[in-house]
Scaffold this motif. Sequence first.
Motif, PDB file in Angstrom:
ATOM      1  N   ASP A  16       0.612  -1.297   0.227  1.00 11.75           N
ATOM      2  CA  ASP A  16       0.097   0.064  -0.034  1.00 11.75           C
ATOM      3  C   ASP A  16       0.913   1.514  -0.096  1.00 11.75           C
TER       4      ASP A  16
ATOM      5  N   GLY B 228       2.862   5.769  -3.394  1.00 12.56           N
ATOM      6  CA  GLY B 228       3.425   7.005  -2.888  1.00 12.56           C
ATOM      7  C   GLY B 228       4.897   7.085  -2.951  1.00 12.56           C
TER       8      GLY B 228
ATOM      9  N   GLN C 148       5.358   8.137  -6.846  1.00  3.26           N
ATOM     10  CA  GLN C 148       4.799   9.338  -7.123  1.00  3.26           C
ATOM     11  C   GLN C 148       5.729  10.571  -6.447  1.00  3.26           C
TER      12      GLN C 148
ATOM     13  N   GLY D 261      -2.763   1.012  -7.771  1.00  3.21           N
ATOM     14  CA  GLY D 261      -3.205   2.380  -7.844  1.00  3.21           C
ATOM     15  C   GLY D 261      -2.209   3.556  -8.084  1.00  3.21           C
TER      16      GLY D 261
ATOM     17  N   GLY E 169      -3.483   6.997  -8.997  1.00  8.08           N
ATOM     18  CA  GLY E 169      -4.441   7.338  -8.273  1.00  8.08           C
ATOM     19  C   GLY E 169      -4.390   8.051  -6.911  1.00  8.08           C
ATOM     20  N   SER E 170      -5.208   9.046  -6.551  1.00  7.48           N
ATOM     21  CA  SER E 170      -4.841   9.723  -5.318  1.00  7.48           C
ATOM     22  C   SER E 170      -3.260  10.216  -5.208  1.00  7.48           C
ATOM     23  N   TRP E 171      -3.061  11.254  -6.206  1.00  6.34           N
ATOM     24  CA  TRP E 171      -1.939  11.547  -6.538  1.00  6.34           C
ATOM     25  C   TRP E 171      -1.586  12.615  -5.266  1.00  6.34           C
ATOM     26  N   GLN E 172      -0.207  12.359  -4.714  1.00  8.04           N
ATOM     27  CA  GLN E 172       0.305  13.013  -3.545  1.00  8.04           C
ATOM     28  C   GLN E 172       1.086  14.380  -4.175  1.00  8.04           C
ATOM     29  N   ARG E 173       1.226  15.249  -3.167  1.00  5.13           N
ATOM     30  CA  ARG E 173       1.887  16.384  -3.230  1.00  5.13           C
ATOM     31  C   ARG E 173       3.380  16.075  -3.108  1.00  5.13           C
TER      32      ARG E 173
END
Length: 444
Positions: free
Chosen positions: A80, A84, A87, A219, A222-226
């Motif tokens: 999970d 992150g 990205q 994913g 998806g749910s792109w992080q800064r």
Amino acid sequence: MFIHQSRLILLHAAPMLIAQLASMGMMVIDTVLLGHYGAEDLAAVAVGGGIYIAVIFAFTGILQSVSPTVAHLKGAGRDDEIAGVLQQAFWLALLLAIPGVLFLHFPDALLALSDIEPELEYKARGYLAMLAWGMPAALLYRTFYAFCNALGRPRPLMLISLGSTLLHGVLAWLLVTGALGGEGLGALGCGVSNALVGWFALFCSAAYMVFGKFLAPYGLLGSWQRPRLGMLRELLRIGLPMGLSSFVEISAFTLIALFVAQMGATVVAGHRVVANLAAICYMLPLALSIATLAQVGQAAGARDWRRAEASISAGLLLAGGLSTILGLVLWWYARPLVEAYTSDPAVRLVALSLIGYVAIYQVFDALQTVAAYSLRGYKITFVPMLIHIACFWVVGLFGGWWLAFRTASPMGVAGFWLGSLASLVLAAVLLGSVLWRAVRLVRD
């Protein structure tokens, strides 16, 4: 376990070798096309390409920190957290693209190190300016490249590399020779084609992240992080020594090309041919090293130290043995290989006088590469960086320069190759010692 890990490494390394050779095929295409177009354009790509490779390898070396990080997460079952990390690595790639583009547009610092003929420098600058347009795409794609390797998924990379090389072959031929009409662009045409192909590879990787079934559970987009400073710092902590190691190793050869440039276009072109062959040979241990890093990293993440040791042993044995065979083949078929690169008799003579050095150091290059990548699998990067600085800059570059220009009987370009051979032998010994100590420490 040793046999099992050997099998896993070979299954990973085989498509990686094809992918690496396909990427190297782009350099071969440039060298062959320009070898028949003109020695001056070939020399310009030798100089400009050396600078580009030093810059791109330094930054992609930093971005390779995503590989051991993701491998550890995969081994620990923390899937999970993987999206992150990727990205954040993409954000880091975009930040690194800024100085990369600027450096390619203003390469004065490196070009000033050697007395290069004005026309040769002009063509080298034009070539680098074209490559700068593809720098952001190249860094983003190489981040994805390291990510896929960490998960043990090299086949998409192989397909993208094959498609990119095929596209480059067509574009470079059209642009260099002017086959569609008009004057051929020579070295400039190679630069334009390389930049366009870089964006093509990035587009293919984006398509795989969106539509690939294997990556869907992660994913990734998806749910792109800064940007997160904590993760960026961790990637830089691991990656900066890796990037500097890559820069040191590649820049040593880049600076050799710049120092050799003052010996004339013929010597530079001959050196370029042999350096190209050496780079192709390096793809074998590099593929095995990348596969070994993935296995060691996943085993370390799972804290399975016995499996990590088996992976290291398998990687070293496979790389050392296969590279020895490759060096012998290179020696036996030296003449037809050189003749395939260039039709210039003078360039052929220079290349044939140097190719023996490449044949000899294959095994040492293989061993030091696997040892360095195995240490990266443990997230040990700082000490290997120091070893690379001492070996490649001090022994290889400075020692080669002294042999080439300052001895009682200067060896010329051969002095640089002898210095490089000595640096690889020393690196293999030192990195092997550090790796042996690291294995003992984690075991205890």
